[in-house]
Design an enzyme around this catalytic site. Structure first.
Site, mmCIF file in Angstrom:
data_model
loop_
_atom_site.group_PDB
_atom_site.id
_atom_site.type_symbol
_atom_site.label_atom_id
_atom_site.label_comp_id
_atom_site.label_asym_id
_atom_site.label_seq_id
_atom_site.Cartn_x
_atom_site.Cartn_y
_atom_site.Cartn_z
ATOM 1 N N ASP A 128 -13.018 10.162 1.176
ATOM 2 C CA ASP A 128 -12.182 11.243 0.639
ATOM 3 C C ASP A 128 -12.051 12.430 1.600
ATOM 4 O O ASP A 128 -11.168 13.270 1.420
ATOM 5 C CB ASP A 128 -12.764 11.758 -0.684
ATOM 6 C CG ASP A 128 -12.611 10.755 -1.823
ATOM 7 O OD1 ASP A 128 -12.057 9.683 -1.583
ATOM 8 O OD2 ASP A 128 -13.046 11.071 -2.947
ATOM 9 N N ARG A 163 13.896 -0.844 -5.767
ATOM 10 C CA ARG A 163 13.071 -0.342 -6.877
ATOM 11 C C ARG A 163 12.108 0.724 -6.359
ATOM 12 O O ARG A 163 11.894 0.850 -5.157
ATOM 13 C CB ARG A 163 12.307 -1.484 -7.543
ATOM 14 C CG ARG A 163 11.449 -2.296 -6.596
ATOM 15 C CD ARG A 163 10.426 -3.173 -7.314
ATOM 16 N NE ARG A 163 10.943 -4.304 -8.028
ATOM 17 C CZ ARG A 163 10.537 -5.574 -7.826
ATOM 18 N NH1 ARG A 163 9.665 -5.865 -6.860
ATOM 19 N NH2 ARG A 163 10.992 -6.544 -8.572
ATOM 20 N N ARG A 266 7.414 0.006 -9.945
ATOM 21 C CA ARG A 266 6.169 -0.787 -9.951
ATOM 22 C C ARG A 266 5.075 0.001 -9.254
ATOM 23 O O ARG A 266 5.349 0.911 -8.469
ATOM 24 C CB ARG A 266 6.374 -2.102 -9.205
ATOM 25 C CG ARG A 266 7.462 -2.988 -9.749
ATOM 26 C CD ARG A 266 7.000 -3.711 -11.014
ATOM 27 N NE ARG A 266 8.029 -4.651 -11.432
ATOM 28 C CZ ARG A 266 8.105 -5.903 -11.011
ATOM 29 N NH1 ARG A 266 7.225 -6.363 -10.153
ATOM 30 N NH2 ARG A 266 9.070 -6.688 -11.441
ATOM 31 N N VAL A 273 -9.921 -1.666 -1.536
ATOM 32 C CA VAL A 273 -9.431 -2.172 -0.245
ATOM 33 C C VAL A 273 -9.555 -1.075 0.815
ATOM 34 O O VAL A 273 -9.843 -1.333 1.991
ATOM 35 C CB VAL A 273 -7.951 -2.616 -0.389
ATOM 36 C CG1 VAL A 273 -7.290 -2.836 0.955
ATOM 37 C CG2 VAL A 273 -7.863 -3.873 -1.231
ATOM 38 N N GLN A 274 -9.359 0.185 0.372
ATOM 39 C CA GLN A 274 -9.423 1.322 1.306
ATOM 40 C C GLN A 274 -10.823 1.543 1.868
ATOM 41 O O GLN A 274 -11.005 2.252 2.849
ATOM 42 C CB GLN A 274 -8.987 2.619 0.592
ATOM 43 C CG GLN A 274 -7.543 2.616 0.179
ATOM 44 C CD GLN A 274 -7.293 3.614 -0.952
ATOM 45 O OE1 GLN A 274 -6.850 4.720 -0.715
ATOM 46 N NE2 GLN A 274 -7.566 3.227 -2.184
HETATM 47 O O1 F6P Z 1 -15.995 9.172 -3.404
HETATM 48 C C1 F6P Z 1 -15.347 8.144 -2.786
HETATM 49 C C2 F6P Z 1 -14.589 7.303 -3.767
HETATM 50 O O2 F6P Z 1 -14.051 6.235 -3.055
HETATM 51 C C3 F6P Z 1 -13.524 8.066 -4.575
HETATM 52 O O3 F6P Z 1 -12.326 8.217 -3.876
HETATM 53 C C4 F6P Z 1 -13.384 7.207 -5.797
HETATM 54 O O4 F6P Z 1 -12.937 7.952 -6.900
HETATM 55 C C5 F6P Z 1 -14.767 6.722 -6.017
HETATM 56 O O5 F6P Z 1 -15.428 6.755 -4.777
HETATM 57 C C6 F6P Z 1 -14.824 5.335 -6.609
HETATM 58 O O6 F6P Z 1 -16.128 5.042 -6.877
HETATM 59 P P1 F6P Z 1 -16.682 3.605 -7.305
HETATM 60 O O7 F6P Z 1 -16.689 2.768 -6.081
HETATM 61 O O8 F6P Z 1 -18.047 3.864 -7.793
HETATM 62 O O9 F6P Z 1 -15.746 3.070 -8.327
#
Ligand code: F6P
Length: 342
Positions: A128, A163, A266, A273-274
């Site tokens: 983040d 779309r 959609r 994945v990120q």
């Molecule tokens: O804090 C990093 C993060 O990837 C956030 O962007 C996201 O809301 C959260 O972790 C998701 O957490 P989890 O993998 O526990 O679902």
């Protein structure tokens, strides 16, 4: 000297590069031994550890995830948690701890270090990029690259079908991933948690994009909120740090766009994945340097500190400062992107 290492919170690409940097420099330059605590704070809470030496870090530089495992365990919420951690460090004869994590993991490290005398050094991580004390956290660059590639691909399929494609990216309190990938990928609308959005305005941008005979791509952070609504949740369960599970705003927004514009919409939710797979070159570089500097801080006895990137320098900042304030997207920076909306 024996040093414990742990990785806590959501995983992110580059964690293994930090571990490798710590161990390689610690063993080669300082003659240290290491203990790898498993699954974040769960490891020292439950005496769960693994050997960590040069053989264990061989070949892990380009690998995503963390060889130590991770969890969102919060020892400050566990009865006798701090004492259990102290006992575990004594059991494994650990003299200092390197905690690699985001706001929550480092918040615990700050409390253990400042209030309980446990010698900790922190390393910041989160896709983040919302930790204020460092210019960048590793994992962010990889996440932005993945999201940008997804947006590039979505353009062509959106245009083939004319779309709307809504892309939901991660970003709990900060819209850095949305802003960077949205700009890099040529999105027509970017929505971030820092600024509430007006669905009618989003629909106006969507309509104007269609008028120009192109299909709109809307990038939305999971934490973005409509101007007269609340954050959209998958469910209302909380993790050990009290965070709700986000995701859902993309699906909700696509339905609203369809209803209000009559155009098919959609959603693609990029989700974990990120966070998966091999780190970018930048993240490997940053994570490696953080690891080298974290072990230097241990060597200097500079505890209660976190390594941070300032420009191209790695500096040390108090752990408490690192978690005091979130780094969010400045309104002026967000406004810059507005020229491409619609
Ligand atoms: O804090 C990093 C993060 O990837 C956030 O962007 C996201 O809301 C959260 O972790 C998701 O957490 P989890 O993998 O526990 O679902």
């Amino acid at each position: 000297m024996r040093v414990g290492v742990l990785t806590g919170g959501g995983d992110c690409p580059g964690l293994n590069a930090v571990i490798r940097g710590v161990v390689r420099k610690g063993v080669q330059d300082y003659g240290y031994e290491f203990v790898g605590f498993k699954d974040g704070w769960r490891g020292p809470l439950e005496n769960d550890a693994m050997p960590l030496g040069i053989p264990q870090v061989r070949g892990i530089l380009p690998r995503g995830g963390t060889v130590l495992g991770s969890s969102r365990t919060n020892p400050l919420k566990v009865e006798g948690g701090v004492q259990r951690i102290k006992d575990s460090l004594a059991k494994f004869e650990v003299d200092a701890l390197i905690a690699i994590g985001g706001e929550d993991t480092l918040g615990v490290a700050a409390a253990l270090s400042d209030d309980n005398g446990i010698p900790c050094v922190g390393v910041p991580k989160t896709i983040d990029n919302d930790l204020s004390a460092t210019d960048y956290t590793f994992g962010f660059d990889t996440a932005v690259n993945i999201a940008t590639e997804a947006i590039d691909r979505l353009h062509t399929t959106a245009e083939s079908h004319m779309r709307v494609l809504v892309v939901e990216v991660m970003g709990r309190h900060a819209g850095w991933i949305a802003l960077h990938s949205g700009l890099a990928g040529g999105a027509n609308v970017i929505l971030i948690p820092e600024q509430r959005f007006d669905v009618d305005q989003v629909c106006a941008w969507v309509t104007s994009r269609f008028r120009a005979s192109y299909a709109p791509i809307v990038v939305v952070s999971e934490g973005a909120m409509p101007k007269d609504g609340d954050v959209v949740l998958k469910d209302d369960s909380l993790d050990a740090f009290g965070h709700v599970r986000l995701s859902g705003v993309g699906e909700w927004l696509a339905k609203e766009i369809e209803k209000r514009t009559g155009k098919e919409a959609r959603t693609t939710v990029l989700g974990h994945v990120q966070r998966g797979g091999t780190p970018s070159a930048f993240d490997r570089w940053l994570a490696t340097r953080f690891g080298l500097h974290a072990v230097d801080a241990v060597h200097d006895g500079d505890f209660g500190r976190m390594v941070a990137l300032r420009g191209t320098d790695i500096v040390r900042v108090p752990l408490a400062d690192a978690t005091a304030r979130l780094k969010t997207v400045d309104p002026g920076l967000y406004a810059e992107a507005g020229v491409f909306f619609g």
